[in-house]
Design a protein around this motif. Structure first.
Motif, PDB file in Angstrom:
ATOM      1  N   VAL A 361     -35.600 -77.174  19.212  1.00 20.57           N
ATOM      2  CA  VAL A 361     -35.128 -78.392  18.545  1.00 20.57           C
ATOM      3  C   VAL A 361     -36.065 -78.801  17.414  1.00 20.57           C
ATOM      4  CG1 VAL A 361     -34.723 -80.870  18.850  1.00 20.57           C
ATOM      5  CG2 VAL A 361     -33.845 -79.244  20.544  1.00 20.57           C
ATOM      6  N   PHE A 362     -37.370 -78.681  17.649  1.00 19.08           N
ATOM      7  CA  PHE A 362     -38.347 -79.190  16.677  1.00 19.08           C
ATOM      8  C   PHE A 362     -39.068 -78.079  15.915  1.00 19.08           C
ATOM      9  CE2 PHE A 362     -38.094 -82.520  19.955  1.00 19.08           C
ATOM     10  CZ  PHE A 362     -37.750 -83.603  19.156  1.00 19.08           C
ATOM     11  N   ARG A 363     -38.529 -76.870  15.911  1.00 19.26           N
ATOM     12  CA  ARG A 363     -39.244 -75.753  15.301  1.00 19.26           C
ATOM     13  C   ARG A 363     -39.488 -75.936  13.802  1.00 19.26           C
ATOM     14  NH1 ARG A 363     -35.973 -71.586  13.014  1.00 19.26           N
ATOM     15  NH2 ARG A 363     -33.747 -72.074  13.009  1.00 19.26           N
ATOM     16  N   GLY A 364     -38.641 -76.676  13.128  1.00 25.73           N
ATOM     17  CA  GLY A 364     -38.825 -76.882  11.697  1.00 25.73           C
ATOM     18  C   GLY A 364     -39.967 -77.807  11.345  1.00 25.73           C
ATOM     19  N   TYR A 368     -46.177 -78.749  10.202  1.00 24.30           N
ATOM     20  CA  TYR A 368     -46.746 -79.961   9.621  1.00 24.30           C
ATOM     21  C   TYR A 368     -47.986 -80.440  10.380  1.00 24.30           C
ATOM     22  CZ  TYR A 368     -42.415 -80.379   6.917  1.00 24.30           C
ATOM     23  OH  TYR A 368     -41.382 -80.142   6.061  1.00 24.30           O
ATOM     24  N   LEU A 369     -48.091 -80.055  11.646  1.00 25.80           N
ATOM     25  CA  LEU A 369     -49.222 -80.506  12.456  1.00 25.80           C
ATOM     26  C   LEU A 369     -50.528 -79.819  12.068  1.00 25.80           C
ATOM     27  CD1 LEU A 369     -47.513 -80.478  15.977  1.00 25.80           C
ATOM     28  CD2 LEU A 369     -47.949 -82.467  14.524  1.00 25.80           C
ATOM     29  N   PHE A 370     -50.428 -78.656  11.390  1.00 23.15           N
ATOM     30  CA  PHE A 370     -51.610 -77.839  11.179  1.00 23.15           C
ATOM     31  C   PHE A 370     -51.986 -77.615   9.718  1.00 23.15           C
ATOM     32  CE2 PHE A 370     -49.656 -76.647  15.203  1.00 23.15           C
ATOM     33  CZ  PHE A 370     -50.728 -76.708  16.070  1.00 23.15           C
ATOM     34  N   THR A 371     -51.073 -77.785   8.811  1.00 25.40           N
ATOM     35  CA  THR A 371     -51.380 -77.453   7.420  1.00 25.40           C
ATOM     36  C   THR A 371     -50.495 -78.223   6.457  1.00 25.40           C
ATOM     37  OG1 THR A 371     -51.514 -75.625   5.834  1.00 25.40           O
ATOM     38  CG2 THR A 371     -49.784 -75.492   7.483  1.00 25.40           C
ATOM     39  N   ASN A 372     -50.979 -78.361   5.203  1.00 30.41           N
ATOM     40  CA  ASN A 372     -50.191 -78.989   4.149  1.00 30.41           C
ATOM     41  C   ASN A 372     -49.414 -77.955   3.333  1.00 30.41           C
ATOM     42  OD1 ASN A 372     -51.198 -81.584   4.764  1.00 30.41           O
ATOM     43  ND2 ASN A 372     -53.056 -81.179   3.585  1.00 30.41           N
ATOM     44  N   SER A 373     -49.628 -76.667   3.611  1.00 35.00           N
ATOM     45  CA  SER A 373     -48.994 -75.601   2.844  1.00 35.00           C
ATOM     46  C   SER A 373     -47.516 -75.464   3.210  1.00 35.00           C
ATOM     47  CB  SER A 373     -49.715 -74.272   3.099  1.00 35.00           C
ATOM     48  OG  SER A 373     -49.007 -73.198   2.522  1.00 35.00           O
ATOM     49  N   THR A 374     -46.641 -75.615   2.220  1.00 31.70           N
ATOM     50  CA  THR A 374     -45.201 -75.487   2.456  1.00 31.70           C
ATOM     51  C   THR A 374     -44.830 -74.072   2.876  1.00 31.70           C
ATOM     52  OG1 THR A 374     -44.770 -77.199   0.805  1.00 31.70           O
ATOM     53  CG2 THR A 374     -42.916 -75.801   1.430  1.00 31.70           C
ATOM     54  N   ALA A 375     -45.467 -73.077   2.262  1.00 34.46           N
ATOM     55  CA  ALA A 375     -45.177 -71.682   2.591  1.00 34.46           C
ATOM     56  C   ALA A 375     -45.492 -71.375   4.057  1.00 34.46           C
ATOM     57  CB  ALA A 375     -45.969 -70.752   1.683  1.00 34.46           C
ATOM     58  N   VAL A 376     -46.620 -71.878   4.531  1.00 31.90           N
ATOM     59  CA  VAL A 376     -46.997 -71.660   5.929  1.00 31.90           C
ATOM     60  C   VAL A 376     -46.042 -72.390   6.861  1.00 31.90           C
ATOM     61  CG1 VAL A 376     -48.797 -72.020   7.669  1.00 31.90           C
ATOM     62  CG2 VAL A 376     -49.417 -71.267   5.369  1.00 31.90           C
ATOM     63  N   GLN A 377     -45.652 -73.605   6.499  1.00 32.85           N
ATOM     64  CA  GLN A 377     -44.723 -74.376   7.327  1.00 32.85           C
ATOM     65  C   GLN A 377     -43.390 -73.656   7.482  1.00 32.85           C
ATOM     66  OE1 GLN A 377     -44.559 -78.126   5.299  1.00 32.85           O
ATOM     67  NE2 GLN A 377     -46.690 -78.657   5.780  1.00 32.85           N
ATOM     68  N   GLU A 378     -42.886 -73.083   6.409  1.00 38.85           N
ATOM     69  CA  GLU A 378     -41.617 -72.356   6.462  1.00 38.85           C
ATOM     70  C   GLU A 378     -41.745 -71.082   7.301  1.00 38.85           C
ATOM     71  OE1 GLU A 378     -40.654 -71.692   2.410  1.00 38.85           O
ATOM     72  OE2 GLU A 378     -39.939 -73.755   2.054  1.00 38.85           O
ATOM     73  N   ALA A 379     -42.874 -70.398   7.179  1.00 42.40           N
ATOM     74  CA  ALA A 379     -43.095 -69.174   7.964  1.00 42.40           C
ATOM     75  C   ALA A 379     -43.182 -69.485   9.458  1.00 42.40           C
ATOM     76  CB  ALA A 379     -44.373 -68.478   7.493  1.00 42.40           C
ATOM     77  N   VAL A 380     -43.811 -70.605   9.802  1.00 39.18           N
ATOM     78  CA  VAL A 380     -43.905 -71.017  11.203  1.00 39.18           C
ATOM     79  C   VAL A 380     -42.513 -71.282  11.773  1.00 39.18           C
ATOM     80  CG1 VAL A 380     -44.673 -72.862  12.749  1.00 39.18           C
ATOM     81  CG2 VAL A 380     -46.246 -71.936  11.050  1.00 39.18           C
ATOM     82  N   ALA A 384     -40.882 -69.292  14.984  1.00 45.47           N
ATOM     83  CA  ALA A 384     -40.723 -70.111  16.188  1.00 45.47           C
ATOM     84  C   ALA A 384     -39.658 -69.557  17.128  1.00 45.47           C
ATOM     85  CB  ALA A 384     -40.385 -71.555  15.808  1.00 45.47           C
ATOM     86  N   ILE A 385     -38.665 -68.850  16.602  1.00 52.83           N
ATOM     87  CA  ILE A 385     -37.632 -68.264  17.460  1.00 52.83           C
ATOM     88  C   ILE A 385     -38.233 -67.201  18.372  1.00 52.83           C
ATOM     89  CG2 ILE A 385     -35.483 -66.933  17.476  1.00 52.83           C
ATOM     90  CD1 ILE A 385     -34.764 -68.266  14.827  1.00 52.83           C
ATOM     91  N   LEU A 386     -39.087 -66.361  17.804  1.00 52.84           N
ATOM     92  CA  LEU A 386     -39.757 -65.342  18.618  1.00 52.84           C
ATOM     93  C   LEU A 386     -40.755 -65.976  19.576  1.00 52.84           C
ATOM     94  CD1 LEU A 386     -40.371 -62.542  15.950  1.00 52.84           C
ATOM     95  CD2 LEU A 386     -38.487 -62.779  17.568  1.00 52.84           C
ATOM     96  N   LEU A 387     -41.377 -67.047  19.133  1.00 54.47           N
ATOM     97  CA  LEU A 387     -42.275 -67.786  20.015  1.00 54.47           C
ATOM     98  C   LEU A 387     -41.521 -68.305  21.232  1.00 54.47           C
ATOM     99  CD1 LEU A 387     -44.982 -69.181  20.659  1.00 54.47           C
ATOM    100  CD2 LEU A 387     -44.288 -71.048  19.153  1.00 54.47           C
ATOM    101  N   ALA A 388     -40.295 -68.785  21.015  1.00 51.75           N
ATOM    102  CA  ALA A 388     -39.475 -69.291  22.118  1.00 51.75           C
ATOM    103  C   ALA A 388     -39.164 -68.186  23.123  1.00 51.75           C
ATOM    104  CB  ALA A 388     -38.185 -69.903  21.571  1.00 51.75           C
ATOM    105  N   CYS A 389     -38.843 -66.987  22.635  1.00 51.47           N
ATOM    106  CA  CYS A 389     -38.580 -65.850  23.529  1.00 51.47           C
ATOM    107  C   CYS A 389     -39.819 -65.498  24.346  1.00 51.47           C
ATOM    108  CB  CYS A 389     -38.132 -64.643  22.715  1.00 51.47           C
ATOM    109  SG  CYS A 389     -36.550 -64.850  21.869  1.00 51.47           S
ATOM    110  N   THR A 390     -40.971 -65.531  23.699  1.00 50.93           N
ATOM    111  CA  THR A 390     -42.225 -65.239  24.394  1.00 50.93           C
ATOM    112  C   THR A 390     -42.495 -66.263  25.490  1.00 50.93           C
ATOM    113  OG1 THR A 390     -43.128 -64.281  22.361  1.00 50.93           O
ATOM    114  CG2 THR A 390     -44.704 -64.875  24.082  1.00 50.93           C
ATOM    115  N   ILE A 391     -42.225 -67.523  25.199  1.00 48.94           N
ATOM    116  CA  ILE A 391     -42.489 -68.594  26.160  1.00 48.94           C
ATOM    117  C   ILE A 391     -41.626 -68.459  27.410  1.00 48.94           C
ATOM    118  CG2 ILE A 391     -42.099 -71.078  26.516  1.00 48.94           C
ATOM    119  CD1 ILE A 391     -43.295 -71.522  23.736  1.00 48.94           C
ATOM    120  N   ILE A 392     -40.364 -68.103  27.242  1.00 47.84           N
ATOM    121  CA  ILE A 392     -39.498 -68.016  28.413  1.00 47.84           C
ATOM    122  C   ILE A 392     -39.914 -66.863  29.319  1.00 47.84           C
ATOM    123  CG2 ILE A 392     -37.691 -66.524  27.456  1.00 47.84           C
ATOM    124  CD1 ILE A 392     -37.207 -69.648  29.672  1.00 47.84           C
TER     125      ILE A 392
END
Length: 490
Positions: A361-364, A368-380, A384-392
């Motif tokens: 829900v909040f992957r977008g 913002y919690l870690f950096t001001n870089s827009t490019a990094v925020q978009e990459a995160v 995040a989808i793969l991160l979700a698979c890893t978490i489950i």
């Protein structure tokens, strides 16, 4: 597993009563009481372990957030050192600490209380020795990263960051060993409170050093060192100043005896967990071969640090499962051990599903919690989808590893990790990443497949375990080790 056995796990002699009063309502009542009793035991251990790991993982995540607002280069250097050097280092030492949890849990369940203090001192000796052996990782970080393909600027700053990490590196042997020693005897409150104090102090120091006094990355790392040592010192004083009168009888030369069997079990435990942790750290390593390195490194390590923080919960259940399984087998109650596994799996899975939903829900907004870089925020957001698979997957797998730790079979998980991770998952990931040009996402997908296979194998091993045979072997081992010690029984 029979129905009657499942519902009366905490009373190994309760079969006659269950058979006499068998009815749907009485069976339901018995199951409910057993479930909630075991839930209380599981959560009392897991809760403290979760709070402790969240607090200590929070030290890194919070420091990373402060560093991220200093600059992208500083964030990349910090992320590499924490993700690769500290991740490898702490993986070995945490895993070696799990050996202490195995022995203390089994001995405590068998009422051999005097052995726990001796085991703790042996663990300090072994872990401190390995901490010294791992010191070159911090001293030669820059040439190591240059050899692995990282850029010159990132590698040089990473070497400076690594030197700052040496002080808290030497807190690991005390902190990890004492934590397992305390948890095995259900002294959980001191663990949670000491970790929380360390985190609060670190946050305040980060605010003071970085934001107020503008000390930059040096100030952030100094606060991290202090934050790690505070809980280690608090717990050490608690143990040695009368907090554990039943199991701590003072320093003894007995700690120097029988070190080789302890080293072997500790090393197997360290290899087991290090193979687990290092597996996903390889993702960070592979970024040196991909274009746009800084953005990839920053976004990936942000995701992995979120994963590490979330992993605090299933790892809490790993600790709880290992302690409960060890305690129950030491007490000659195999049904109780099996029931503990079931309860831990239920709770860990439910929590994992909840976090999965929140993450999607909040992957977008995570970047913002870690950096001001827009490019990094978009990459995160993309990762995040793969991160979700890893978490489950991680919601079940650590519980199964906890079973192996409780049994003292860490070496078996190490073999499974090598095959599933490094002979299946990693090659598949490299093929997807570099042959099919899917970049870091392809590598991660392949590695997720390796984790899935490993989980299936661990489920099969747990299902095929002969619990009655394990009880006999463990109690023979505990009795043999106890007879070696010169201390009288409490």
């Amino acid at each position: 597993m029979e129905e009657g056995q499942l519902c009366s796990p905490l009373n190994p002699n309760g079969n006659d009563r269950t058979r006499e009063n068998f009815s749907p309502s009485s069976l339901t009542t018995t199951c409910s009481r057993s479930f909630w009793a075991e839930s209380k035991a599981i959560w009392s251990i897991a809760g403290a372990a979760i709070v402790s790991r969240i607090a200590t993982s929070g030290l890194t995540v919070i420091t990373q957030a402060f560093v991220g607002h200093i600059g992208d280069l500083e964030l990349a250097a910090f992320s590499l050192v924490v993700g690769l050097i500290v991740g490898f280092d702490s993986g070995i030492l945490i895993g070696m600490g799990n050996a202490l949890g195995t022995l203390c849990g089994q001995a405590f369940g068998a009422n051999k209380h005097h052995m726990l203090g001796i085991y703790l001192q042996r663990s300090w000796l072994v872990l401190m020795g390995f901490a010294v052996l791992l010191l070159p990782l911090f001293l030669f970080t820059t040439p190591i990263l240059r050899f692995l393909g990282q850029s010159k600027d990132v590698a040089q700053l990473s070497g400076r960051v690594a030197l700052w990490c040496i002080p808290f590196h030497f807190s690991f042997p005390f902190y990890f060993a004492i934590q397992r020693y305390l948890i095995s005897q259900r002294k959980n409150i001191i663990i949670a409170w000491s970790a929380a104090v360390g985190t609060i102090v670190s946050v305040l120091l980060n605010w003071l050093f970085v934001l107020k006094w503008n000390m930059g990355i040096d100030g952030a790392l100094a606060s991290l060192d202090i934050g790690w040592w505070i809980p280690a010192i608090i717990q050490f004083l608690y143990v040695t100043c009368g907090g554990c009168p039943l199991t701590w009888t003072g320093f003894s030369r007995e700690a120097f005896y029988e070190l080789w069997p302890f080293i072997k079990l500790s090393f197997a435990s360290g290899v087991m967990l290090c193979l687990e942790i290092w597996y996903y750290r390889i993702l960070v390593l592979m970024t040196g071969q991909i274009k746009n390195t800084e953005v990839i490194v920053n976004s990936l390590t942000i995701c992995l640090n979120i994963n590490d923080w979330e992993l605090s919960i299933p790892l809490g259940f790993l600790v709880a499962t290992s302690v409960r399984v060890a305690n129950q087998l030491g007490a000659r109650n195999p049904r109780g051990a099996k029931f503990s596994i079931l309860v831990s799996t239920v709770y860990s899975s439910l929590v994992g599903i909840m976090i999965l939903v929140l993450l999607l829900v909040f992957r977008g907004h995570l970047g913002y919690l870690f950096t001001n870089s827009t490019a990094v925020q978009e990459a995160v957001a993309k990762l995040a989808i793969l991160l979700a698979c890893t978490i489950i997957l991680n919601s079940v797998q650590p519980v199964l590893i906890g079973v192996a730790v409780g049994l003292g079979k860490q070496y078996l998980v190490a073999y499974v990790n090598i095959i599933c991770y490094y002979f299946i998952g990693l090659p598949f990931g490299l093929i997807l990443g570099f042959v099919f040009h899917l970049s870091i996402m392809g590598i991660w997908v392949g590695m997720i497949c390796g984790t899935a296979i490993q989980t299936i194998v661990l489920i099969f091993i747990t299902w095929r375990t002969n619990w009655e045979k394990e009880v006999i072997q463990i109690n023979h081992q505990v009795t043999t080790m106890s007879s070696i010690e010169s201390f009288p029984e409490e």
